[in-house]
Design an enzyme around this catalytic site. Structure first.
Site, mmCIF file in Angstrom:
data_model
loop_
_atom_site.group_PDB
_atom_site.id
_atom_site.type_symbol
_atom_site.label_atom_id
_atom_site.label_comp_id
_atom_site.label_asym_id
_atom_site.label_seq_id
_atom_site.Cartn_x
_atom_site.Cartn_y
_atom_site.Cartn_z
ATOM 1 C CB CYS A 81 17.908 -12.947 32.820
ATOM 2 S SG CYS A 81 16.799 -12.454 34.137
ATOM 3 C CE LYS A 139 10.635 -28.479 33.844
ATOM 4 N NZ LYS A 139 11.867 -28.678 34.663
ATOM 5 N N GLY A 166 13.677 -18.736 31.260
ATOM 6 C CA GLY A 166 14.798 -19.601 30.899
ATOM 7 C C GLY A 166 15.483 -19.089 29.645
ATOM 8 C CB SER A 167 17.777 -20.771 27.332
ATOM 9 O OG SER A 167 17.008 -21.896 26.960
ATOM 10 C CB THR A 168 16.554 -16.886 23.770
ATOM 11 O OG1 THR A 168 16.612 -15.736 24.628
ATOM 12 C CG2 THR A 168 15.918 -16.483 22.457
ATOM 13 C CD GLU A 195 9.963 -11.833 32.177
ATOM 14 O OE1 GLU A 195 10.975 -11.257 31.700
ATOM 15 O OE2 GLU A 195 8.897 -11.239 32.411
ATOM 16 N N GLY A 228 12.553 -20.957 25.039
ATOM 17 C CA GLY A 228 11.389 -20.070 24.887
ATOM 18 C C GLY A 228 10.721 -20.273 23.529
ATOM 19 C CD GLU A 271 21.496 -15.174 28.902
ATOM 20 O OE1 GLU A 271 20.905 -16.163 28.461
ATOM 21 O OE2 GLU A 271 20.966 -14.352 29.680
HETATM 22 P P1 NAI Z 1 16.772 -23.941 29.936
HETATM 23 O O1 NAI Z 1 16.082 -22.834 29.239
HETATM 24 O O2 NAI Z 1 17.005 -25.222 29.180
HETATM 25 O O3 NAI Z 1 15.984 -24.329 31.292
HETATM 26 C C1 NAI Z 1 14.977 -23.540 31.893
HETATM 27 C C2 NAI Z 1 13.776 -24.406 32.242
HETATM 28 O O4 NAI Z 1 13.184 -24.906 31.041
HETATM 29 C C3 NAI Z 1 14.099 -25.645 33.083
HETATM 30 O O5 NAI Z 1 13.054 -25.878 33.991
HETATM 31 C C4 NAI Z 1 14.132 -26.756 32.042
HETATM 32 O O6 NAI Z 1 13.857 -28.023 32.584
HETATM 33 C C5 NAI Z 1 13.035 -26.313 31.106
HETATM 34 N N1 NAI Z 1 13.112 -26.860 29.753
HETATM 35 C C6 NAI Z 1 14.216 -27.202 29.037
HETATM 36 N N2 NAI Z 1 13.876 -27.650 27.841
HETATM 37 C C7 NAI Z 1 12.526 -27.617 27.757
HETATM 38 C C8 NAI Z 1 11.573 -27.934 26.745
HETATM 39 N N3 NAI Z 1 11.953 -28.403 25.563
HETATM 40 N N4 NAI Z 1 10.264 -27.736 27.013
HETATM 41 C C9 NAI Z 1 9.872 -27.237 28.188
HETATM 42 N N5 NAI Z 1 10.718 -26.926 29.179
HETATM 43 C C10 NAI Z 1 12.038 -27.097 28.976
HETATM 44 O O7 NAI Z 1 18.158 -23.393 30.460
HETATM 45 P P2 NAI Z 1 19.483 -24.239 30.746
HETATM 46 O O8 NAI Z 1 19.693 -25.275 29.673
HETATM 47 O O9 NAI Z 1 19.447 -24.716 32.127
HETATM 48 O O10 NAI Z 1 20.602 -23.110 30.611
HETATM 49 C C11 NAI Z 1 21.233 -22.863 29.361
HETATM 50 C C12 NAI Z 1 21.426 -21.396 29.128
HETATM 51 O O11 NAI Z 1 20.170 -20.738 29.077
HETATM 52 C C13 NAI Z 1 22.176 -20.634 30.203
HETATM 53 O O12 NAI Z 1 23.537 -20.757 30.086
HETATM 54 C C14 NAI Z 1 21.691 -19.223 29.961
HETATM 55 O O13 NAI Z 1 22.394 -18.626 28.912
HETATM 56 C C15 NAI Z 1 20.256 -19.422 29.575
HETATM 57 N N6 NAI Z 1 19.350 -19.242 30.720
HETATM 58 C C16 NAI Z 1 18.805 -18.033 30.909
HETATM 59 C C17 NAI Z 1 17.988 -17.819 31.987
HETATM 60 C C18 NAI Z 1 17.385 -16.490 32.217
HETATM 61 O O14 NAI Z 1 16.780 -16.263 33.243
HETATM 62 N N7 NAI Z 1 17.515 -15.586 31.292
HETATM 63 C C19 NAI Z 1 17.712 -18.851 32.980
HETATM 64 C C20 NAI Z 1 18.312 -20.124 32.663
HETATM 65 C C21 NAI Z 1 19.101 -20.276 31.574
HETATM 66 MG MG MG Z 2 18.614 -26.430 28.249
#
Ligand code: NAI
Ligand code: MG
Length: 502
Positions: A307, A198, A251-253, A273, A256, A404
């Site tokens: 990240c 996904k 993705g985000s903590t 991660e 996670g 972050e």
């Molecule tokens: P996110 O963590 O919400 O999105 C990452 C992935 O998780 C996307 O595919 C999203 O559709 C999915 N996702 C979101 N909510 C979910 C849930 N409840 N269950 C399963 N999957 C879910 O990240 P977002 O909202 O795009 O970014 C917000 C902040 O997160 C950023 O500003 C950054 O600080 C952090 N982030 C960190 C990343 C890293 O590689 N360390 C990558 C992306 C975001």
């Molecule tokens: Mg989000």
């Protein structure tokens, strides 16, 4: 200048590909979402809608998981490890052969500069896939001399098999669409697993394109299913699905932690991660000619949406001024613009929401006692551009230094002639522990400091050294488990011990 004043059109091949249906990829077929939902894909440099993709809901996730489950018992399971490796090598060749198409699609959906996209396609697309193709033929168990029950020596045989863990759900972010997909696909294929991938709702296109290339390379249908969709719908359905064996998430903590809760139903195996706030520690004898560009690249790579970004600099007070001046000059000189323009060194942030979020942090920094040394503003006009921003005289009480930001914002603070533990305590004063670097010519200081930094990865006189063979992952709230290298294969395998009594 408004960064997006002129844009360079993608090639005819890319335009043709963009005009295709972008339906879900399930069991080797392109299918619409059952709900008929579509998600718009926006070019963050121009704000134009590039195309739309099908948006998966829970019923589509059910279909995709069922296809992955069938594929686990099908042709894929009868292929030898050599055949699996050959398919992966062909997949790598397809990625390389489609470099211009993948790069243009990635630039349009993510905004990153084309040169950076091309680099990641070769390094984290083709090379990463080839590295893991090598592992496919080197997965094996052990024979163990034991005497269970009342058996005498020589009357039993115990051996272990390393089996694919099963159906993997991969949930990935938008910051590096190609690399994030390959990081999950490569070890999964090497191990013989099947996957439901996904991609992030903001960047679904490269993942769909990779799914097509995988089939072209001979990956059997159902082994890779690609289901764009929103996190709270498709992502949550996958994370909570009773027939998924493992989730690999980047993705985000915060999300996670949601994944861990969602996985409890069937006790899925989970690797995560997550975020980071990585320290970059510069001692007074460091080679500033290398440390200055190292800090700029480390922090502003992918517009800081990275990240491992070197967002917290700890600079010895004796070299603080030259270091900050050098960084501000170099960062301030980075030309923002649309990624397809070869002159652009800095793309836009991924979305309006992310731009506003980052600007909120920059405003908080301006209101604090930190000194703004460069940037600090968004560009007017179309596109979500934010100038590289450097704050000096920060400290770990400040919001900008603690959280972050995931944007082009660097925080610099000083340290004096204190002992290494004091500096390390300050560097480790964060909930994260992903990456970090130490800059000095003194090998004893370098290794002692590297050992004290509480993170999954530390680099000396470089930042965030990444290679398919270097284990990568986070301590503390930066994650669970490791990706890359042999350790990165382990989470896709399970061990079965078999004992025979003669
Ligand atoms: P996110 O963590 O919400 O999105 C990452 C992935 O998780 C996307 O595919 C999203 O559709 C999915 N996702 C979101 N909510 C979910 C849930 N409840 N269950 C399963 N999957 C879910 O990240 P977002 O909202 O795009 O970014 C917000 C902040 O997160 C950023 O500003 C950054 O600080 C952090 N982030 C960190 C990343 C890293 O590689 N360390 C990558 C992306 C975001
Ligand atoms: Mg989000």
């Amino acid at each position: 200048m408004s960064a997006a004043a002129e844009t360079i059109a993608p090639s005819t091949q890319t335009q043709e590909w963009l005009a295709s249906d972008h339906n879900l990829l399930i069991d080797g077929e392109r299918v619409a979402a059952e709900s008929g939902d579509r998600i718009e894909v926006q070019d963050p440099a121009t704000e134009a809608i590039v195309t739309t993709v099908a948006g998966a809901g829970p019923e589509d996730i059910d279909r995709a998981v069922a296809a992955a489950r069938r594929a686990l018992k099908g042709e894929w399971s009868t292929m030898t490890s050599y055949e699996r490796a050959r398919v992966m090598l062909r997949f790598a060749d397809e990625i390389e052969a489609h470099l211009p198409l993948i790069a243009e699609v990635e630039v349009l959906e993510n905004g990153l500069p084309r040169m950076i996209s091309e680099f990641t396609i070769l390094k984290f697309g083709a090379e990463f896939m080839r590295y893991f193709a090598g592992w496919a033929t080197k997965i094996h168990g052990q024979t163990i001399p034991v005497s269970p029950m009342d058996a005498r020596n020589g009357e039993t045989l115990t051996y272990t098999r390393r089996e694919p863990i099963g159906v993997v759900g991969a949930i990935i972010p938008w910051n590096a669409p190609l690399a994030m997909a390959i990081l999950k696909l490569a070890p999964s294929l090497a191990a013989g697993c099947t996957m439901v991938l996904k991609p992030a709702e903001l960047t679904p296109l490269v993942a769909l394109l990779l799914g097509e290339l995988a089939h072209k390379a001979g990956v059997p249908k159902g082994v890779i299913n690609v289901v764009p969709g929103y996190g709270h719908e498709a992502g949550a359905a996958l994370a909570g699905h009773p027939d998924v064996d493992k989730i690999s998430f980047t993705g985000s903590t915060a999300v996670g932690k949601d994944i861990i809760r969602a996985s409890a139903g069937n006790l899925k195996k989970v690797t995560l991660e997550l975020g980071g706030k990585s320290p970059f520690v510069v001692f007074p004898d460091a080679d500033l000619e290398r440390a200055i560009p190292g800090a700029v690249r480390g922090c502003f790579f992918l517009q800081g949406q990275n990240c491992m970004a070197s967002t917290r600099l700890f600079v010895h007070e004796d070299i603080y001024e030259p270091m900050v001046e050098g960084i501000a000059a170099m960062a301030g000189g980075m030309q923002p613009g649309p990624g397809l323009d070869p002159a652009s060194m800095l793309g836009p942030l991924i979305s309006e929401q992310q731009r506003d979020r980052v600007m909120g942090y920059i405003d908080a920094g301006k209101q604090s006692d930190a000194e703004l040394r460069c940037g600090g503003e968004a560009l007017p006009g179309k596109g979500f551009f934010v100038r590289p921003t450097v704050f000096g005289q920060t400290n770990m009480e400040m919001k900008i230094a603690r959280e972050e930001i995931f944007g082009p914002v660097m925080c610099i603070q000083t340290f004096g002639d204190s002992d290494l533990d004091t500096v390390a305590d300050e560097a480790n004063n964060t909930i994260y522990g992903l990456s970090g670097s130490v800059w000095t010519k003194d090998i004893s200081v370098a290794h002692r400091m590297a050992a004290k930094i509480d993170s999954g990865q530390v680099s000396i006189n470089c930042h965030a050294a990444v290679d398919p063979a270097i284990p990568f992952g986070g301590n503390k709230q930066s994650g669970w488990g490791r990706e890359f290298g042999q350790e990165g294969l382990e989470p896709y395998l399970k061990t079965k011990a078999t004992t025979v009594l003669f």
